[in-house]
Design a protein around this motif. Structure first.
Motif, PDB file in Angstrom:
ATOM      1  N   THR A 291      -5.141  -4.510  11.514  1.00 25.11           N
ATOM      2  CA  THR A 291      -4.455  -5.277  10.478  1.00 25.11           C
ATOM      3  C   THR A 291      -4.438  -4.470   9.182  1.00 25.11           C
ATOM      4  O   THR A 291      -5.460  -3.916   8.793  1.00 25.11           O
ATOM      5  N   VAL A 292      -3.273  -4.408   8.531  1.00 27.95           N
ATOM      6  CA  VAL A 292      -3.146  -3.697   7.257  1.00 27.95           C
ATOM      7  C   VAL A 292      -2.698  -4.680   6.182  1.00 27.95           C
ATOM      8  O   VAL A 292      -2.052  -5.692   6.470  1.00 27.95           O
ATOM      9  N   LEU A 293      -3.048  -4.379   4.937  1.00 23.05           N
ATOM     10  CA  LEU A 293      -2.620  -5.182   3.797  1.00 23.05           C
ATOM     11  C   LEU A 293      -1.439  -4.480   3.151  1.00 23.05           C
ATOM     12  O   LEU A 293      -1.541  -3.303   2.787  1.00 23.05           O
TER      13      LEU A 293
ATOM     14  N   VAL B 172       6.825  -0.726  -1.285  1.00 26.48           N
ATOM     15  CA  VAL B 172       5.566  -1.320  -0.830  1.00 26.48           C
ATOM     16  C   VAL B 172       4.503  -0.257  -0.603  1.00 26.48           C
ATOM     17  O   VAL B 172       4.812   0.921  -0.401  1.00 26.48           O
ATOM     18  N   HIS B 173       3.251  -0.700  -0.637  1.00 32.26           N
ATOM     19  CA  HIS B 173       2.092   0.161  -0.399  1.00 32.26           C
ATOM     20  C   HIS B 173       1.269  -0.465   0.718  1.00 32.26           C
ATOM     21  O   HIS B 173       1.111  -1.685   0.758  1.00 32.26           O
ATOM     22  N   MET B 174       0.715   0.368   1.602  1.00 31.91           N
ATOM     23  CA  MET B 174      -0.030  -0.134   2.764  1.00 31.91           C
ATOM     24  C   MET B 174      -1.458   0.392   2.719  1.00 31.91           C
ATOM     25  O   MET B 174      -1.679   1.569   2.488  1.00 31.91           O
TER      26      MET B 174
ATOM     27  N   PRO C  99      -0.552  -8.675  -3.520  1.00 33.49           N
ATOM     28  CA  PRO C  99      -0.476  -8.661  -2.055  1.00 33.49           C
ATOM     29  C   PRO C  99       0.755  -9.415  -1.541  1.00 33.49           C
ATOM     30  O   PRO C  99       1.145 -10.437  -2.095  1.00 33.49           O
ATOM     31  N   ILE C 100       1.352  -8.875  -0.468  1.00 35.67           N
ATOM     32  CA  ILE C 100       2.561  -9.465   0.112  1.00 35.67           C
ATOM     33  C   ILE C 100       2.272 -10.002   1.513  1.00 35.67           C
ATOM     34  O   ILE C 100       2.547 -11.158   1.786  1.00 35.67           O
TER      35      ILE C 100
END
Length: 83
Positions: free
Chosen positions: A12-14, A80-82, A23-24
């Motif tokens: 799982t990634v944020l 976006v950033h992961m 956070p999305i």
């Protein structure tokens, strides 16, 4: 064409907004590559109010589309950033 695996990967990634860092999604991502698309059925936790728009700065970060017959979000590069 084959549909994506429903259960999907375990990792799982944020996913967060690149501009305001809010956070999305929490998303079950497969593979090591960049985040290009998010299959909607793999989203674990959705923090958006309006689909494809950041809850913090209301910037559009993706577009809704069908990929291999499955609903997905196609990410806009650099939005976006992961983690």
């Amino acid at each position: 064409m084959a549909k994506p695996n429903k259960k999907g990967p375990v990792r799982t990634v944020l996913i967060s907004c690149q501009q305001c860092k809010s956070p999305i999604f929490k998303y079950r991502k497969g593979g090591k590559g960049a985040l290009v698309k998010c299959f909607i059925e793999r989203i674990v936790e959705d923090m958006t109010v309006k689909p494809c728009h950041c809850p913090g700065c209301d910037q559009e970060f993706a577009r809704e589309t069908l990929i291999r017959g499955t609903p997905a979000y196609k990410m806009i590069g650099g939005k976006v950033h992961m983690k």
